[in-house]
Design a protein around this motif. Structure first.
Motif, PDB file in Angstrom:
ATOM      1  N   CYS A   1      37.597  41.817  41.840  1.00 47.18           N
ATOM      2  CA  CYS A   1      36.923  41.320  43.042  1.00 47.18           C
ATOM      3  C   CYS A   1      37.225  42.316  44.160  1.00 47.18           C
ATOM      4  O   CYS A   1      38.370  42.757  44.326  1.00 47.18           O
ATOM      5  CB  CYS A   1      37.459  39.945  43.406  1.00 47.18           C
ATOM      6  SG  CYS A   1      36.930  39.421  45.047  1.00 47.18           S
TER       7      CYS A   1
ATOM      8  N   TYR B   1      40.132  41.447  46.342  1.00 49.30           N
ATOM      9  CA  TYR B   1      41.348  41.056  45.618  1.00 49.30           C
ATOM     10  C   TYR B   1      42.636  41.386  46.385  1.00 49.30           C
ATOM     11  O   TYR B   1      43.520  40.541  46.544  1.00 49.30           O
ATOM     12  CB  TYR B   1      41.364  41.742  44.240  1.00 49.30           C
ATOM     13  CG  TYR B   1      42.581  41.403  43.433  1.00 49.30           C
ATOM     14  CD1 TYR B   1      42.654  40.191  42.742  1.00 49.30           C
ATOM     15  CD2 TYR B   1      43.664  42.270  43.376  1.00 49.30           C
ATOM     16  CE1 TYR B   1      43.788  39.862  42.013  1.00 49.30           C
ATOM     17  CE2 TYR B   1      44.799  41.943  42.651  1.00 49.30           C
ATOM     18  CZ  TYR B   1      44.856  40.737  41.976  1.00 49.30           C
ATOM     19  OH  TYR B   1      45.972  40.400  41.264  1.00 49.30           O
TER      20      TYR B   1
ATOM     21  N   GLU C   1      34.646  41.021  38.265  1.00 50.94           N
ATOM     22  CA  GLU C   1      34.003  41.107  39.579  1.00 50.94           C
ATOM     23  C   GLU C   1      33.039  39.938  39.741  1.00 50.94           C
ATOM     24  O   GLU C   1      32.106  39.797  38.945  1.00 50.94           O
ATOM     25  CB  GLU C   1      33.245  42.444  39.697  1.00 50.94           C
ATOM     26  CG  GLU C   1      32.832  42.706  41.112  1.00 50.94           C
ATOM     27  CD  GLU C   1      32.066  44.010  41.285  1.00 50.94           C
ATOM     28  OE1 GLU C   1      31.894  44.752  40.301  1.00 50.94           O
ATOM     29  OE2 GLU C   1      31.634  44.248  42.418  1.00 50.94           O
TER      30      GLU C   1
ATOM     31  N   CYS D   1      40.828  37.357  38.815  1.00 45.66           N
ATOM     32  CA  CYS D   1      40.054  38.145  39.805  1.00 45.66           C
ATOM     33  C   CYS D   1      40.372  39.630  39.706  1.00 45.66           C
ATOM     34  O   CYS D   1      39.629  40.466  40.215  1.00 45.66           O
ATOM     35  CB  CYS D   1      40.361  37.679  41.224  1.00 45.66           C
ATOM     36  SG  CYS D   1      40.294  35.909  41.463  1.00 45.66           S
TER      37      CYS D   1
ATOM     38  N   ARG E   1      43.862  34.733  45.594  1.00 50.47           N
ATOM     39  CA  ARG E   1      43.530  35.492  44.383  1.00 50.47           C
ATOM     40  C   ARG E   1      44.227  34.930  43.148  1.00 50.47           C
ATOM     41  O   ARG E   1      45.340  34.394  43.234  1.00 50.47           O
ATOM     42  CB  ARG E   1      43.867  36.969  44.556  1.00 50.47           C
ATOM     43  CG  ARG E   1      45.329  37.242  44.696  1.00 50.47           C
ATOM     44  CD  ARG E   1      45.548  38.710  44.995  1.00 50.47           C
ATOM     45  NE  ARG E   1      46.951  38.929  45.289  1.00 50.47           N
ATOM     46  CZ  ARG E   1      47.391  39.911  46.031  1.00 50.47           C
ATOM     47  NH1 ARG E   1      46.560  40.768  46.573  1.00 50.47           N
ATOM     48  NH2 ARG E   1      48.674  40.050  46.246  1.00 50.47           N
TER      49      ARG E   1
ATOM     50  N   CYS F   1      32.495  34.446  44.695  1.00 51.23           N
ATOM     51  CA  CYS F   1      33.926  34.150  44.546  1.00 51.23           C
ATOM     52  C   CYS F   1      34.113  33.252  43.321  1.00 51.23           C
ATOM     53  O   CYS F   1      33.380  32.275  43.146  1.00 51.23           O
ATOM     54  CB  CYS F   1      34.457  33.456  45.794  1.00 51.23           C
ATOM     55  SG  CYS F   1      36.173  32.919  45.616  1.00 51.23           S
TER      56      CYS F   1
END
Ligand code: SF4
Length: 320
Positions: free
Chosen positions: A281, A284, A298, A294, A290, A311
Motif C-alpha cells: 500500500c 504503508y 496494493e 498491506c 497498517r 484501503c
C-alpha cells in the motif's frame, strides 16, 4: 459523465531516473459537478489535471485513455487538441499576472482569446461577451480599458476567471487559484464561482492544499497521495466520516473553529519515493492502522456505494 480517465499514467524525467508521478488513475468526472482535489505537495494532484489538459512539458510521458464525448483525447495530436482549449476545457492558475501581458490592456487580451478560439462575431459583439463575463465575477466595465498593473490581486484573479469562462467551457480547472488572495477576497471569489455555476453548466475542479476551500465550495472531493487516488466521494460524507486513514489524518491536520486540541496533529513520515515501483500500500510506511497484509499487496480503488476507497480495511481484511 463528462470525462472518463482510464489507466492514466504520468512519468517525469529526472536526473536520477523516471518519476512515476500519476499511477494508473481511473476517474469518472461527472457533468456539472464541483470537485476539490486535496493532498500533500507531490501527491500528483496538479500533475494529473495538467496532464489531462496537456499543459506539461514535452519530455513528460503520459499514457492511458481520456474519454470525452465518445473519443479518446489521448489519440489527438497537439494541434487537434488545441481546439478544445478555452471552449471545452479551461484553466485558472494561482498567479493571474503570469497569464496576462503587462503591456496590453485587459480588454485587448481577452478579445484575442475570444477571436482565436470562439465563434465568429463582430467587434461590438465580442466586447459585449467580455463584459458579460466580467459581470459574472463582479468586475466593472472600466476594467476593459485597464492594464494588469492597475488591478488588485483579487481583480486580477477575477479577470483570469472571466477569461476562462468566456467560451462557456465544460470543464474548468482551478489550480490553487485563490491561494494567494487574502481570506476575505478568497471567500468572495469562491461565492462568485458558486453563483456563476448556476448560470454556466460546467464541471469545476479545484486543486488546493486547503481542505476548508473544498468544504465550502465543492460537492465532491478527490484525495490523492503518491500519485494515486485514495478516496473519492461527496464532501459532506467524506469530510464527516472519512474512510481512508490518509483522509482521516489529512483532515485532522487542519484547524477547526471548535477544536479543543491545543496543537494540530501532523502526519508523521514523508511521501513515498515515486521513482520506485512498490507492491505494498502506498501509505504503508505512515499508516497507523497498517497490517502485515498491506506490506505485500496494493489496494485498488473500490466503490462502496457513492464512495471509492483504496484501503484493505474497507475490504474487510483483518490483522493476523
Ligand atoms: Fe493502512 Fe493498510 Fe489501509 Fe494502506 S491498506 S491505508 S496500510 S490499513
Amino acid at each position: 459523465m463528462l470525462i472518463e480517465l482510464k489507466n492514466f499514467n504520468v512519468y517525469y524525467k529526472s536526473n536520477s531516473g523516471s518519476v512515476h508521478a500519476v499511477r494508473d488513475v481511473n476517474l469518472d468526472l461527472l457533468e456539472n459537478t464541483s470537485y476539490g482535489v486535496v493532498g500533500e505537495s507531490g501527491s500528483g494532484k496538479t500533475t494529473l489535471f495538467m496532464a489531462l489538459l496537456r499543459l506539461l512539458s514535452k519530455d513528460t510521458t503520459i499514457n492511458g485513455e481520456v474519454i470525452y464525448e465518445g473519443s479518446d483525447l489521448m489519440k489527438l495530436s497537439e494541434d487537434e487538441f488545441r481546439k478544445y482549449r478555452w471552449k471545452d476545457f479551461s484553466v485558472v492558475f494561482q498567479e493571474a499576472m503570469n497569464f496576462l501581458s503587462p503591456v496590453h490592456k485587459i480588454g485587448k487580451q481577452l478579445v484575442s482569446i475570444y477571436t482565436a478560439n470562439g465563434p465568429s462575431k463582430n467587434k461590438k459583439e465580442v466586447k459585449e461577451e467580455i463584459l458579460k463575463a466580467f459581470h459574472k465575477v463582479n468586475l466593472v466595465d472600466t476594467v476593459y480599458n485597464m492594464y494588469p498593473h492597475e488591478l488588485s490581486g483579487g481583480m486580477m484573479q477575477r479577470v483570469a476567471i472571466a477569461s476562462s469562462i468566456l467560451l462557456n467551457p465544460k470543464l474548468l480547472v482551478m489550480d490553487e487559484a485563490t491561494t494567494a488572495l487574502d481570506i476575505i477576497t478568497e471567500g468572495q471569489i469562491l461565492d462568485e464561482i458558486k453563483e456563476l455555476e448556476e448560470s454556466i453548466k460546467m464541471t469545476r475542479v479545484m486543486i488546493t492544499h486547503d481542505v476548508s476551500v473544498v468544504s465550502s465550495s465543492a460537492e465532491r472531493v478527490i484525495v490523492m497521495y503518491g500519485g494515486l487516488i485514495l478516496e473519492e466521494g461527496r464532501v459532506d460524507e467524506v469530510f464527516v466520516k472519512p474512510k481512508h486513514p490518509y483522509t482521516k489524518l489529512l483532515l485532522e491536520s487542519y484547524p477547526r473553529m471548535n477544536d479543543k486540541e491545543k496543537y494540530l496533529k501532523s502526519i508523521k513520515g514523508s511521501l513515498p519515493d515515486l521513482k520506485e515501483a512498490y507492491k505494498s500500500c502506498v501509505f504503508y510506511n505512515r499508516c497507523p492502522y497498517r497490517m502485515p497484509y498491506c506490506k505485500d499487496h496494493e489496494p485498488k480503488l473500490i466503490s462502496h456505494g457513492d464512495r471509492k476507497v483504496a484501503c484493505f480495511l474497507e475490504e474487510g481484511v483483518k490483522d493476523e
